[in-house]
Structure formats: C-alpha cells, structure tokens
Enzyme design. Structure first.
Site, PDB file in Angstrom:
ATOM      1  CB  SER A 192      -0.717   0.418   1.190  1.00  0.00           C
ATOM      2  OG  SER A 192      -1.706   0.658   1.329  1.00  0.00           O
ATOM      3  CG  HIS A 248      -5.806  -2.462  -0.016  1.00  0.00           C
ATOM      4  ND1 HIS A 248      -5.314  -1.840  -0.688  1.00  0.00           N
ATOM      5  CD2 HIS A 248      -5.114  -1.690   1.742  1.00  0.00           C
ATOM      6  CE1 HIS A 248      -3.953  -1.278  -0.315  1.00  0.00           C
ATOM      7  NE2 HIS A 248      -3.724  -0.678   1.185  1.00  0.00           N
ATOM      8  CG  ASP A 280      -7.034  -3.135  -2.967  1.00  0.00           C
ATOM      9  OD1 ASP A 280      -7.727  -1.902  -3.045  1.00  0.00           O
ATOM     10  OD2 ASP A 280      -5.549  -3.137  -3.093  1.00  0.00           O
TER      11      ASP A 280
END
Length: 266
Positions: free
Chosen positions: A95, A247, A219
C-alpha cells in the site's frame, strides 16, 4: 531488533529476525511492521531474515512533526539498509509502503536491491488526475483527513471495513485496528496528504530490478487498475492476481501470499 537513526535524527524502529537472505518489509497506512506477522513467521521458518521497518510516525519509531513525503521516507529506508549493511535483498512494499518502495527503488539503485514486491501498492498515483482516472478523488482523501482530525478511531474503523474482501474473526479485526491506533495522529494525517498529492509516474521507468506486483482483484482502496499501470511502467514486472482478495492480501489469501513470495525470492 533495535533502532536506526535517519538523516534528521529520527529514530526508526527495525525488527530484525532470523538469518539468511534478507527480506525488507514496508507497511501500509496507517499500520506498522507488525501487520506482516504471518509473513514473518513463514519466512523465518523457511530460513530467511525478516526485516520490518516502522515508518516515522508509526509503531515504535519516533514521530517528528515533518518528513512524511515519499522522498524522506525512502531516505529513511536507505538509512536502514545502509545501517544494517544489507546487500542482495528483496524489498516488499504494501500500500503506502509500496509507493515508498517505488520511490526508493528509483532513487537508490546502488544500495543492493535484488528484487521488488509491490503488494496492493498505492502507486503510481493514489488519487485521480485529469489524465489518471483511477483511485480516490482528492475530495475523498480530504474527507478522510478531516475525519482523522475529528475522530481518528472512528475513521480507522470505517477504513477497516473496506480493507478486506473476506470476513475475518473479530479478534483479528481488533488486532489489525490496534496497529493503526498506535500510530501518531499527525503522522497519519501528513502521510495521507502525501498519498493525496504525490505522483510516481516518473519513477516507474527508473526501476530496473525484477518486480512482482501482488494485487487483490476486489481492492476498494487501491483499485486493480493501479497494478496494470505499474506493470506498464516497470520494464521487468509481472502481476499476480489475487482473485479472492481486497486490499489486505496479506490476510485475505495469506497462504497464497506467503507461497507466492517464497517462490519469488528463491
């Protein structure tokens, strides 16, 4: 386990466990390196050395007022690599950590990076532009920042609700929520501002190491289109689709994540 000092005197907490070939992990917003608990266990058992960095403002690291831009955070990674004398290592960025990993791989080519893993990376851009229709709008990120200022625990609870595709146990959800609660509020806000504003499209062509892009098809935070953009921009990259993940691939498909990572680093 211990601390490495960044260029501006910030103490960065580093968890260093195991021996063998080093795998360095960069966590996402707004957690810390403990989010990789289940990857650490698998790697150590397989004979690898796990190195997890808590970014400034997160986990056990210092939380200065400034330095939450990608360039500074990538410099922090460089100081850890230099301080530990790492060579021929794999870097795993998740991320926000994936965005910082991109910046690092582009800017520190002499550090000895061997391979790169971008997992649900917030790159090349986290927010929409006139020529980039993917991700959140700047207004949506601004609202997230406003919610952080008003009621950070509630904001984190809402963020957690869209983090995973699969349903996890309540204790697991509470554990993950706690990782974000221990972050500094000002670091959480400043990092969100960096996510909103920074553009890494210029960095992608500078990456020349073998790159694995792990991305959840479902996601809701970093859409799958991010993965496709990164694959187009990095010369030696391929995507591993996680068909059952949102995610949080590290938990949604934990065994597949660990197996895929181990196969890649061999």
């Amino acid at each position: 386990m211990g601390y490495i000092t960044a260029h501006d005197g910030t103490n960065l907490y580093v968890e260093d466990v195991g021996s063998g070939e080093p795998i360095v992990f960069l966590h996402g917003w707004p957690a810390n390196n403990n989010m990789f608990e289940y990857q650490k266990n698998a790697l150590v058992e397989a004979g690898y050395r796990y190195i997890g960095i808590d970014f400034r403002g997160y986990g056990k690291s210092d939380a200065p007022a400034t330095g939450y831009d990608y360039e500074t955070m990538a410099s922090d990674v460089h100081m850890v690599v230099y301080g530990l004398g790492l060579k021929d290592f794999t870097l795993v960025g998740f991320s926000m950590g994936g965005a910082i990993a991109v910046r690092y791989a582009a800017d520190y080519k002499e550090d000895g990076l061997k391979k790169l893993v971008l997992a649900g990376a917030a790159a090349p851009i986290f927010t929409q532009r006139a020529d980039y229709p993917y991700g959140m709008t700047t207004d949506e990120v601004d609202a997230l920042i406003d919610d952080t200022r008003a009621d950070r625990p509630k904001m984190l609870e809402g963020f957690g609700e869209i983090f995973f595709e699969k349903e996890h146990s309540k204790p697991m959800q509470n554990w993950f929520h706690h990782l974000a609660l221990v972050a500094s509020s000002h670091g959480t806000i400043a990092s969100a501002q960096a996510l909103r504003d920074e553009d890494l499209r210029d960095a992608l062509p500078k990456i020349d190491v073998e790159t694995l892009i792990i991305h959840g098809v479902h996601d809701k935070i970093c859409p799958f289109a991010f993965a496709e953009q990164m694959e187009q921009g990095i010369s030696n990259a391929r995507i591993e689709r996680f068909e059952e993940s949102g995610h949080g691939t590290v938990l949604d498909e934990r065994e597949k994540f660990n197996d895929t990572l181990l196969q890649f680093v061999q």
